[in-house]
Design a protein around this motif. Structure first.
Motif, short mmCIF file in Angstrom:
data_model
loop_
_atom_site.label_atom_id
_atom_site.label_comp_id
_atom_site.label_asym_id
_atom_site.label_seq_id
_atom_site.Cartn_x
_atom_site.Cartn_y
_atom_site.Cartn_z
N ARG A 1 0.84 -1.21 0.00
CA ARG A 1 0.00 0.00 0.00
C ARG A 1 0.87 1.25 0.00
NH1 ARG A 1 -2.36 0.78 4.58
NH2 ARG A 1 -3.78 2.36 3.79
N ILE A 2 1.96 1.21 0.79
CA ILE A 2 2.88 2.34 0.82
C ILE A 2 3.58 2.49 -0.53
CG2 ILE A 2 5.07 3.12 1.83
CD1 ILE A 2 4.02 2.05 4.52
N PHE A 3 3.99 1.37 -1.10
CA PHE A 3 4.61 1.40 -2.43
C PHE A 3 3.67 2.05 -3.45
CE2 PHE A 3 4.56 -0.90 -6.52
CZ PHE A 3 5.77 -0.47 -7.05
N LEU A 4 2.40 1.67 -3.44
CA LEU A 4 1.43 2.24 -4.38
C LEU A 4 1.26 3.73 -4.15
CD1 LEU A 4 -1.33 -0.53 -4.43
CD2 LEU A 4 0.06 0.21 -6.37
N ALA A 5 1.22 4.15 -2.89
CA ALA A 5 1.04 5.57 -2.59
C ALA A 5 2.23 6.38 -3.09
CB ALA A 5 0.86 5.77 -1.09
N ALA B 1 2.93 10.75 -0.08
CA ALA B 1 2.40 9.42 0.23
C ALA B 1 2.04 9.31 1.69
CB ALA B 1 3.44 8.35 -0.14
N GLY B 2 2.89 9.88 2.57
CA GLY B 2 2.60 9.85 3.99
C GLY B 2 1.31 10.59 4.33
N ARG B 3 1.09 11.75 3.70
CA ARG B 3 -0.14 12.50 3.95
C ARG B 3 -1.35 11.69 3.52
NH1 ARG B 3 3.10 16.80 2.16
NH2 ARG B 3 2.25 16.66 0.04
N ARG B 4 -1.25 11.01 2.39
CA ARG B 4 -2.37 10.21 1.90
C ARG B 4 -2.69 9.06 2.86
NH1 ARG B 4 -3.02 8.06 -4.27
NH2 ARG B 4 -3.21 10.30 -4.54
N LEU B 5 -1.66 8.48 3.46
CA LEU B 5 -1.86 7.30 4.31
C LEU B 5 -1.94 7.62 5.79
CD1 LEU B 5 0.74 4.99 2.53
CD2 LEU B 5 -1.75 4.88 2.31
N GLY B 6 -1.72 8.88 6.14
CA GLY B 6 -1.73 9.23 7.55
C GLY B 6 -0.47 8.79 8.28
N LEU B 7 0.66 8.76 7.59
CA LEU B 7 1.94 8.35 8.17
C LEU B 7 2.96 9.46 7.98
CD1 LEU B 7 2.16 4.76 6.62
CD2 LEU B 7 1.43 5.31 8.95
N ASP B 8 4.02 9.45 8.81
CA ASP B 8 5.08 10.42 8.59
C ASP B 8 6.04 9.89 7.52
OD1 ASP B 8 7.50 9.04 9.96
OD2 ASP B 8 5.95 8.98 11.50
N ALA B 9 6.78 10.80 6.90
CA ALA B 9 7.65 10.44 5.79
C ALA B 9 8.73 9.45 6.21
CB ALA B 9 8.29 11.70 5.20
N THR B 10 9.16 9.53 7.46
CA THR B 10 10.19 8.60 7.94
C THR B 10 9.66 7.17 7.94
OG1 THR B 10 11.14 10.33 9.34
CG2 THR B 10 11.72 8.05 9.87
N THR B 11 8.43 7.00 8.39
CA THR B 11 7.82 5.67 8.40
C THR B 11 7.65 5.15 6.98
OG1 THR B 11 6.66 6.14 10.46
CG2 THR B 11 5.79 4.34 9.11
N VAL B 12 7.23 6.02 6.07
CA VAL B 12 7.07 5.62 4.67
C VAL B 12 8.42 5.16 4.11
CG1 VAL B 12 6.53 6.45 2.35
CG2 VAL B 12 5.09 7.13 4.27
N ALA B 13 9.48 5.91 4.38
CA ALA B 13 10.81 5.55 3.87
C ALA B 13 11.27 4.22 4.44
CB ALA B 13 11.80 6.65 4.21
N ARG B 14 11.03 4.01 5.74
CA ARG B 14 11.48 2.77 6.37
C ARG B 14 10.74 1.57 5.80
NH1 ARG B 14 9.11 0.37 10.46
NH2 ARG B 14 8.00 2.28 11.09
#
Length: 293
Positions: free
Chosen positions: A7-11, A21-34
């Motif tokens: 899901r993160i990959f798709l975002a 992508a983080g804004r769309r998923l409600g996550l911070d950019a650090t979490t998305v990168a990890r």
């Protein structure tokens, strides 16, 4: 592969940046990168090339994209099956042309909210449209039928446009030839985002706007103030007591709105509920849409 990581990959693939992508998923950019890094380790190679313009899919990323979209479609179908028989819920994002969104949908959206209290609506009414193929929106009302992408489209309604001026201020016109002597309001020529918006050129070759804006609402405000005359949707001009239609027999521009959605969303309950409501709304408003109140 972990579906949450996909899901993160798709975002990221759809938005182009970790922060978006983080804004769309409600996550911070650090979490998305990890999480993305974990997926790349599992895939055995990089999925994105990081460029000044954002994250661009590599060849391996393009391969994974198709599989991830298939899994997403299956997840949507499973969720809808689990909710069968329950009241539709969730949020739907609707991308529409500014004039249609402001003058047709927004004034009546309370009807939908009252009938479907479990569904939230994000109405994106602006110049240009969100990308349905990239899942930036669930439904779009567009000026033309899209020619490619995993989309389904059908005509929503026809509509007409005419030339309007402020009542009591605009001088009488005897023919289209008189328009060349008037101060015209219209779009900024080099910022017109769709060929369907070239109204002045269609009305008479050589016509150009003295006062221009990328916003049809701003154009309507200028015409309403008496700053000039210009072409507006009939569902805007005919409802405004400060405006009068000029040369209705000579300037009557016909267009159509197209209802478009990603093919995987056709059976989603909240999408179907909104589309059914919108069909009913434009049916009720059809005489106004085509300038025959």
């Amino acid at each position: 592969m972990n579906w949450d990581d996909l899901r993160i990959f798709l975002a990221v693939a759809r938005t182009g940046t970790l922060s978006a992508a983080g804004r769309r998923l409600g996550l911070d950019a650090t979490t998305v990168a990890r999480r993305l890094g974990r997926l790349e380790v599992e895939a055995g190679r990089s999925l994105f090339e990081v460029t000044p313009a954002g994250h661009i899919l590599t060849a391996r990323g393009q391969d994974l994209l198709g599989h991830a979209q298939t899994m997403e479609s299956a997840a949507i179908a499973c969720a809808e099956g689990a909710q069968a028989g329950l009241q539709a819920s969730g949020t739907i994002r609707v991308s529409v042309a500014e004039g249609f969104g402001t003058s047709v949908i927004a004034p009546h959206l309370h009807e939908f909210a009252d009938a479907h209290p479990g569904i939230g609506v994000e109405l994106v009414a602006s110049s240009g449209f969100l990308n349905l193929s990239r899942r930036e929106a669930d439904v779009a009302v567009m000026l033309a039928r899209p020619q490619r992408g995993p989309l389904v489209a059908r005509k929503l309604t026809d509509y007409n446009l005419g030339i309007y001026g402020r009542r009591g201020v605009a001088r009488p016109l005897s023919s289209i030839a008189d328009l060349g002597e008037e101060r015209l309001v219209g779009y900024v020529p080099d910022l017109i985002y769709a060929p369907e918006l070239h109204y002045l050129e269609e009305t008479a070759p050589g016509l150009s706007a003295t006062l221009s804006s990328t916003s049809v609402n701003a154009q309507a405000a200028m015409i309403r103030s008496g700053a000039g005359i210009g072409i507006l949707h009939c569902f805007v001009g005919d409802l405004d007591p400060l405006l009068e239609r000029l040369l209705p027999e000579e300037v009557d521009i016909a267009r159509s709105y197209w209802l478009v959605m990603h093919r995987d969303l056709r059976g989603v309950a909240r999408v179907k509920a909104f589309v059914d409501w919108l069909d009913g709304l434009v049916t009720r408003m059809r005489p106004l849409m085509v300038g025959r109140p």
